[in-house]
Design a protein around this motif. Sequence first.
Motif, PDB file in Angstrom:
ATOM      1  N   ASN A 124      -4.788  -6.611  -0.485  1.00 41.90           N
ATOM      2  CA  ASN A 124      -3.397  -6.204  -0.660  1.00 41.90           C
ATOM      3  C   ASN A 124      -2.519  -7.446  -0.712  1.00 41.90           C
ATOM      4  O   ASN A 124      -2.619  -8.329   0.143  1.00 41.90           O
ATOM      5  CB  ASN A 124      -2.950  -5.303   0.487  1.00 41.90           C
ATOM      6  CG  ASN A 124      -1.480  -4.943   0.394  1.00 41.90           C
ATOM      7  OD1 ASN A 124      -0.656  -5.489   1.143  1.00 41.90           O
ATOM      8  ND2 ASN A 124      -1.134  -4.063  -0.525  1.00 41.90           N
ATOM      9  N   LYS A 179       1.382  -9.174  -1.141  1.00 39.73           N
ATOM     10  CA  LYS A 179       2.820  -8.987  -0.972  1.00 39.73           C
ATOM     11  C   LYS A 179       3.518 -10.312  -1.244  1.00 39.73           C
ATOM     12  O   LYS A 179       3.034 -11.371  -0.832  1.00 39.73           O
ATOM     13  CB  LYS A 179       3.163  -8.517   0.442  1.00 39.73           C
ATOM     14  CG  LYS A 179       2.638  -7.134   0.808  1.00 39.73           C
ATOM     15  CD  LYS A 179       3.088  -6.762   2.216  1.00 39.73           C
ATOM     16  CE  LYS A 179       2.607  -5.355   2.579  1.00 39.73           C
ATOM     17  NZ  LYS A 179       1.150  -5.290   2.733  1.00 39.73           N
ATOM     18  N   ASP A 197       4.515  -5.720  -4.127  1.00 39.63           N
ATOM     19  CA  ASP A 197       3.496  -5.208  -3.208  1.00 39.63           C
ATOM     20  C   ASP A 197       2.469  -4.463  -4.055  1.00 39.63           C
ATOM     21  O   ASP A 197       2.783  -3.430  -4.660  1.00 39.63           O
ATOM     22  CB  ASP A 197       4.139  -4.291  -2.169  1.00 39.63           C
ATOM     23  CG  ASP A 197       3.142  -3.875  -1.090  1.00 39.63           C
ATOM     24  OD1 ASP A 197       1.919  -4.017  -1.314  1.00 39.63           O
ATOM     25  OD2 ASP A 197       3.582  -3.399  -0.023  1.00 39.63           O
ATOM     26  N   ASP A 232      -2.125  -3.807  -4.850  1.00 42.06           N
ATOM     27  CA  ASP A 232      -3.528  -3.961  -4.479  1.00 42.06           C
ATOM     28  C   ASP A 232      -4.306  -4.522  -5.666  1.00 42.06           C
ATOM     29  O   ASP A 232      -3.999  -4.240  -6.827  1.00 42.06           O
ATOM     30  CB  ASP A 232      -4.137  -2.625  -4.060  1.00 42.06           C
ATOM     31  CG  ASP A 232      -3.556  -2.116  -2.749  1.00 42.06           C
ATOM     32  OD1 ASP A 232      -3.129  -2.952  -1.930  1.00 42.06           O
ATOM     33  OD2 ASP A 232      -3.524  -0.879  -2.558  1.00 42.06           O
ATOM     34  N   GLN A 275      -9.085  -6.419   2.846  1.00 41.66           N
ATOM     35  CA  GLN A 275      -9.507  -5.212   3.547  1.00 41.66           C
ATOM     36  C   GLN A 275     -10.673  -5.548   4.481  1.00 41.66           C
ATOM     37  O   GLN A 275     -11.692  -6.083   4.073  1.00 41.66           O
ATOM     38  CB  GLN A 275      -9.927  -4.141   2.536  1.00 41.66           C
ATOM     39  CG  GLN A 275     -10.254  -2.799   3.156  1.00 41.66           C
ATOM     40  CD  GLN A 275     -10.668  -1.785   2.106  1.00 41.66           C
ATOM     41  OE1 GLN A 275     -11.464  -2.080   1.203  1.00 41.66           O
ATOM     42  NE2 GLN A 275     -10.125  -0.588   2.192  1.00 41.66           N
TER      43      GLN A 275
END
Length: 657
Positions: free
Chosen positions: A421, A423, A476, A478, A513
């Motif tokens: 992820n 950001k 933001d 993935d 993750q």
Amino acid sequence: MQTIKTILLIFLLTLAPASLWAQQTDHYGIRKQAQKAFQDGNWKVAYQSYRKLCLEPTNDPKMVGNDLLQAWQCLRNLNRLNELDDFREDVIVKHFGNWRLLQAAARSYHQNNHRGYMVAGEFHRGAHRGKGQYVNAIQRDRVRALQLMNRALIIAFKEPVKNEVADFYLEFAGMIRQYSGYNQSWRLQYLTDLTRLPDYEPGHGYGYSRVQGAPVDAAGLPVFHKVPESFASATSDGQRWRWLLTNAAKLNRDLGSYTKYIFASFLHQQFGVQTLSSHGHYFAPRLSQGNPDSKKEDPNPYEVHTLTDTETLAKLAIGVKRFNLPEEFNHIKLLREIVKSPDQGYLDDAARMLAQIYQNRRLYDQALDYWKIYQPYHQSEARRHIDQIIENWGVFEPVGVQPSGRLPTVEYRFRNGMLVNLKAYRIRIKPLIEDVKAYVRSNPWRLDWSRVKVNNIGWRLVHENQTRYIGPKTADWDLKLDPDKRHWDRRVTIKLPKSRAPAGAYLLTAEMQNGNTARVIIWVSDTTITKKPLNKRVLYYVADAVNGKPLAGAAIDFFGYRTQQIKGKNRYRIRHKDFSRQTDEDGQIILSPTEMDSTLNWLATVSAGGHMAFLGFSRIWYPNYYDREYHQTKTLIMTDRPVYRPKQSVRFKLWVR
């Protein structure tokens, strides 16, 4: 008459043990006094007692060696090493048939201070206040130690306590390998002459040779040291060393794993793939430059992960070579035998070395097996290496300033993870600079340098959690990853999702993750500012970072400071100064020393079209203050052949800064 003779004989036989017991008791008392004086730091008294014991022929043959070593330590503490050599040789003469004393004397040569001075043709060991030639006895002491150990070897054959003899063999083997490490392993090819002592050598004698690789023979093959039939029949020091290790294990079965580990460590040091570390850029896998996401590797004839357990790739004296290891000299095979040995001796050390060998070969699954064997012995270290192999992990590669107008990118290197992820946050640079100025103006009692390093914003955000400089989130998303099943690193290019990122600084975080979180600062610039010292002045130039055009009318704010100690006090005051100027039509500002004090650290910030650029704190250097030739014209002439002009003189002047 016969009865009288019998009684007299019995009396004499009884008197001899009593006399011997009295001598042993006397030696015990002297040794006890010497030990007490040594513990009390009375080195002179201790040395006198130990000297008396060493020169006594009837001293305990098992104790005289330790007495000699203690006397040596006393002389070292008294700074009287120049007395050691004559004293030691006298002791050797007194106990020439005692192998334990010879071993101790050899140890004192092996571990001694090898430096000294030649004065009037005599060697004085240690420091010397007067005149003399500085020399070393490194090789001389080594050969003398080997001579004594060779003499002790002959005597020790008759020793009934075989475990002590085995330990003696191990120490002898260590002395042979002295000064024969990886860079000097070629010395083991020679057979040290034990019939004569080499001369003293000038200088300190500890040369730092470059890494040359393992030695090879005339055919270019690696040199392997086989075990000879006997110590006397060895044709090299390497064979002597092998004979001692092998026979130490025969005399004491408990040393089998230890001697095998010593030999395997030597082979790994010589022929392991880690010898290629200085050529790492040649042997590392390379991803396709055209497509960084590609998993296809360029063909490489020296891929270490293709090595089998019977071959290796190592740097030899003739260069890098891939070759098969004979079974007797295969360090992987020897280490595996130690791991599988029922006595479990040196199992943890062998498992650790095997794990490192397979890691060096990029065979991480096999390395993982041996880290698990090593784990019960050293939990934290093994766990750290296991996590590095199997855990999800990612890190950003270093990235420079990127011009605005195009999509900012950064390289992300990862292992094992399937999803990350991302950001992006905009960093508030203006509040940061204003806080720095306000902090300097507050005249703190002692300046905290971390608070004035504007360029250190990344460290402050990540490690000091200074979240007040983190602005709104700009992105933001993935990103799915395709990791290598062999636990290898892969690299992917991450692009910020917006088509155009406005100029400024961005904090990009990547949370893997079930893994770690990585952070990087991405600078996007549409304005650049350059500084150049001139003659008693300094030039600032402001331009568009994309096309290089000068920016006219751009305001530059200057802020300078310097800490000064208050006279007679352990306190400091901070001088500071600030002013503003605008660039001319060429995007330039030229400042004189009256405007910009060269003793201050200056921060320059520019605002143009609502964007910002800055130069962190630095001093101004006016070259003419330090260089008398600054105003002269310098000419650089480069040619691949001599310059000749008939009847014309050419004057050259070399100017080096």
